[in-house]
Write a protein that holds these residues in place. Structure first.
Motif, PDB file in Angstrom:
ATOM      1  N   MET A   1     -19.027 -24.877  21.192  1.00 17.54           N
ATOM      2  CA  MET A   1     -19.163 -24.550  19.786  1.00 17.54           C
ATOM      3  C   MET A   1     -17.791 -24.163  19.225  1.00 17.54           C
ATOM      4  N   PRO A   2     -17.350 -24.793  18.152  1.00 16.58           N
ATOM      5  CA  PRO A   2     -16.043 -24.450  17.573  1.00 16.58           C
ATOM      6  C   PRO A   2     -16.012 -23.009  17.067  1.00 16.58           C
ATOM      7  N   HIS A   3     -14.821 -22.467  17.022  1.00 14.27           N
ATOM      8  CA  HIS A   3     -14.597 -21.137  16.457  1.00 14.27           C
ATOM      9  C   HIS A   3     -13.763 -21.274  15.199  1.00 14.27           C
ATOM     10  N   LEU A   4     -13.851 -20.272  14.364  1.00 14.65           N
ATOM     11  CA  LEU A   4     -13.108 -20.245  13.119  1.00 14.65           C
ATOM     12  C   LEU A   4     -11.834 -19.432  13.301  1.00 14.65           C
ATOM     13  N   ALA A   5     -10.699 -20.030  12.966  1.00 14.60           N
ATOM     14  CA  ALA A   5      -9.420 -19.312  12.990  1.00 14.60           C
ATOM     15  C   ALA A   5      -9.128 -18.832  11.573  1.00 14.60           C
ATOM     16  N   LEU A   6      -8.569 -17.642  11.484  1.00 11.53           N
ATOM     17  CA  LEU A   6      -8.208 -17.042  10.191  1.00 11.53           C
ATOM     18  C   LEU A   6      -6.788 -16.502  10.287  1.00 11.53           C
ATOM     19  N   TYR A   7      -5.930 -16.978   9.388  1.00 15.60           N
ATOM     20  CA  TYR A   7      -4.553 -16.493   9.306  1.00 15.60           C
ATOM     21  C   TYR A   7      -4.385 -15.850   7.939  1.00 15.60           C
ATOM     22  N   THR A   8      -3.839 -14.635   7.906  1.00 12.75           N
ATOM     23  CA  THR A   8      -3.542 -13.967   6.644  1.00 12.75           C
ATOM     24  C   THR A   8      -2.054 -13.666   6.581  1.00 12.75           C
ATOM     25  N   PHE A   9      -1.517 -13.669   5.364  1.00  4.20           N
ATOM     26  CA  PHE A   9      -0.096 -13.379   5.193  1.00  4.20           C
ATOM     27  C   PHE A   9       0.135 -12.762   3.828  1.00  4.20           C
ATOM     28  N   GLY A  10       0.868 -11.661   3.810  1.00  2.21           N
ATOM     29  CA  GLY A  10       1.233 -11.017   2.564  1.00  2.21           C
ATOM     30  C   GLY A  10       2.624 -10.441   2.640  1.00  2.21           C
ATOM     31  N   VAL A  11       3.327 -10.479   1.517  1.00  3.12           N
ATOM     32  CA  VAL A  11       4.664  -9.903   1.408  1.00  3.12           C
ATOM     33  C   VAL A  11       4.517  -8.488   0.859  1.00  3.12           C
ATOM     34  N   MET A  12       4.993  -7.535   1.627  1.00  2.00           N
ATOM     35  CA  MET A  12       4.858  -6.139   1.238  1.00  2.00           C
ATOM     36  C   MET A  12       5.971  -5.732   0.269  1.00  2.00           C
ATOM     37  N   LYS A  13       5.665  -4.719  -0.521  1.00  2.00           N
ATOM     38  CA  LYS A  13       6.641  -4.194  -1.472  1.00  2.00           C
ATOM     39  C   LYS A  13       7.759  -3.431  -0.768  1.00  2.00           C
ATOM     40  N   SER A  14       7.457  -2.838   0.374  1.00  2.87           N
ATOM     41  CA  SER A  14       8.438  -2.049   1.127  1.00  2.87           C
ATOM     42  C   SER A  14       8.490  -2.546   2.564  1.00  2.87           C
ATOM     43  N   PRO A  15       9.619  -2.357   3.237  1.00  3.11           N
ATOM     44  CA  PRO A  15       9.687  -2.723   4.657  1.00  3.11           C
ATOM     45  C   PRO A  15       8.666  -1.937   5.482  1.00  3.11           C
ATOM     46  N   LEU A  16       8.267  -2.515   6.586  1.00  2.00           N
ATOM     47  CA  LEU A  16       7.265  -1.891   7.453  1.00  2.00           C
ATOM     48  C   LEU A  16       7.713  -0.545   8.014  1.00  2.00           C
ATOM     49  N   THR A  17       9.001  -0.330   8.097  1.00  2.00           N
ATOM     50  CA  THR A  17       9.502   0.942   8.628  1.00  2.00           C
ATOM     51  C   THR A  17       9.793   1.965   7.529  1.00  2.00           C
ATOM     52  N   ASP A  18       9.484   1.638   6.292  1.00  2.00           N
ATOM     53  CA  ASP A  18       9.707   2.570   5.191  1.00  2.00           C
ATOM     54  C   ASP A  18       8.894   3.844   5.451  1.00  2.00           C
ATOM     55  N   PRO A  19       9.520   5.014   5.376  1.00  2.00           N
ATOM     56  CA  PRO A  19       8.793   6.259   5.660  1.00  2.00           C
ATOM     57  C   PRO A  19       7.951   6.764   4.484  1.00  2.00           C
ATOM     58  N   GLY A  20       7.954   6.042   3.381  1.00  2.00           N
ATOM     59  CA  GLY A  20       7.244   6.496   2.186  1.00  2.00           C
ATOM     60  C   GLY A  20       5.733   6.553   2.354  1.00  2.00           C
ATOM     61  N   PRO A  21       5.072   7.238   1.447  1.00  2.00           N
ATOM     62  CA  PRO A  21       3.624   7.448   1.558  1.00  2.00           C
ATOM     63  C   PRO A  21       2.795   6.166   1.474  1.00  2.00           C
ATOM     64  N   LEU A  22       3.219   5.184   0.687  1.00  2.00           N
ATOM     65  CA  LEU A  22       2.424   3.959   0.585  1.00  2.00           C
ATOM     66  C   LEU A  22       2.418   3.178   1.889  1.00  2.00           C
ATOM     67  N   THR A  23       3.573   3.079   2.534  1.00  2.00           N
ATOM     68  CA  THR A  23       3.629   2.363   3.817  1.00  2.00           C
ATOM     69  C   THR A  23       2.834   3.112   4.873  1.00  2.00           C
ATOM     70  N   ARG A  24       2.971   4.411   4.909  1.00  2.00           N
ATOM     71  CA  ARG A  24       2.203   5.229   5.857  1.00  2.00           C
ATOM     72  C   ARG A  24       0.702   5.050   5.610  1.00  2.00           C
ATOM     73  N   GLU A  25       0.310   5.060   4.357  1.00  2.00           N
ATOM     74  CA  GLU A  25      -1.099   4.873   3.995  1.00  2.00           C
ATOM     75  C   GLU A  25      -1.595   3.487   4.412  1.00  2.00           C
ATOM     76  N   PHE A  26      -0.748   2.460   4.234  1.00  2.00           N
ATOM     77  CA  PHE A  26      -1.113   1.115   4.655  1.00  2.00           C
ATOM     78  C   PHE A  26      -1.398   1.072   6.153  1.00  2.00           C
ATOM     79  N   TYR A  27      -0.507   1.663   6.951  1.00  2.00           N
ATOM     80  CA  TYR A  27      -0.698   1.689   8.405  1.00  2.00           C
ATOM     81  C   TYR A  27      -1.957   2.458   8.789  1.00  2.00           C
ATOM     82  N   GLU A  28      -2.170   3.605   8.190  1.00  2.00           N
ATOM     83  CA  GLU A  28      -3.347   4.411   8.534  1.00  2.00           C
ATOM     84  C   GLU A  28      -4.639   3.676   8.193  1.00  2.00           C
ATOM     85  N   SER A  29      -4.712   3.067   7.039  1.00  2.00           N
ATOM     86  CA  SER A  29      -5.924   2.332   6.682  1.00  2.00           C
ATOM     87  C   SER A  29      -6.068   1.097   7.557  1.00  2.00           C
ATOM     88  N   GLY A  30      -4.940   0.468   7.898  1.00  2.00           N
ATOM     89  CA  GLY A  30      -4.983  -0.723   8.750  1.00  2.00           C
ATOM     90  C   GLY A  30      -5.560  -0.445  10.117  1.00  2.00           C
TER      91      GLY A  30
END
Length: 184
Positions: free
Chosen positions: A1-30
C-alpha cells in the motif's frame, strides 16, 4: 500500500538561533506539535537529524532521508547563526490522516500564528506525493516536488490537499477519501 509523503517549507522572519521571544515560542510550540502529531492515527515517521542542534540543518546527518537541501528561491543563510527556515518531511498512511493532523489540534493553532513566525513568500508552503510502501522520501524529493508544484500546479506526483490525487494518479477530494474510509 503506498504511503503519502509530505514536505513543508517556510522562511522564518528570524534565524533559528535568534534568542528573541518569537523564535523561542516557535520552538516551544513546535515540540508540543511534534509530540501530538507523532501520536496521530496514520502518522508513520518524519525526518529527524541524528543529533538535534538548534539552527543546524544543512550539516546534520539525516540518515536515509538524505542530505538536507532547500528550494532554489530560499535566499537566507545556511550557517547555524543565519539559517532562517523551517522544513519538515514526513510519511503518512493516507490523505485524510495527514489532513486531520495538520488542520486540527496544536498544529492548527500553530498555523493560525504562522505569520508571526514566517514570511509570506508567494511560494507553496507544502507539497504531497505518493511513495511505494517501504520507500523513504528524501529532502531532495521534497524540494523537487515543491518547486514543480510552484511552477506547474498540482499533478499526480506533486499536489496539495485541495487539488489531490489518489495513488494511481486519479484526481480525488478529501470528501471522497472520507467516504471511502468510512465504508471500510
Amino acid at each position: 500500500m503506498p504511503h503519502l509523503a509530505l514536505y513543508t517549507f517556510g522562511v522564518m522572519k528570524s534565524p533559528l538561533t535568534d534568542p528573541g521571544p518569537l523564535t523561542r515560542e516557535f520552538y516551544e510550540s513546535g515540540e508540543a506539535v511534534y509530540r501530538e502529531i507523532g501520536r496521530h492515527p496514520g502518522y508513520i515517521a518524519h525526518a529527524e537529524a541524528a543529533r538535534h542542534i538548534q539552527g543546524v540543518l544543512f550539516d546534520a546527518d539525516w540518515g536515509e532521508w538524505g542530505e538536507f537541501v532547500v528550494p532554489a528561491w530560499y535566499g537566507k543563510g545556511r550557517s547555524a547563526e543565519t539559517t532562517a527556515l523551517a522544513a519538515t518531511l514526513s510519511l503518512w498512511s493516507g490523505l485524510r490522516p495527514a489532513f486531520d493532523a495538520i488542520y486540527t489540534g496544536l498544529h492548527r493553532a500553530a498555523l493560525n500564528r504562522r505569520y508571526d513566525w514566517f514570511e509570506r513568500t508567494g511560494h507553496p508552503g507544502y507539497v504531497l506525493w505518493w511513495v511505494t510502501d517501504g520507500a523513504i522520501p528524501t529532502w531532495q524529493d521534497g524540494v523537487s516536488k515543491l518547486e514543480h508544484l510552484h511552477e506547474y500546479g498540482s499533478a499526480p506526483h506533486a499536489f496539495t490537499f485541495h487539488r489531490s490525487f489518489a495513488p494511481g494518479g486519479t484526481p480525488t477530494r478529501l470528501e471522497d477519501v472520507e467516504t471511502k474510509s468510512e465504508v471500510r
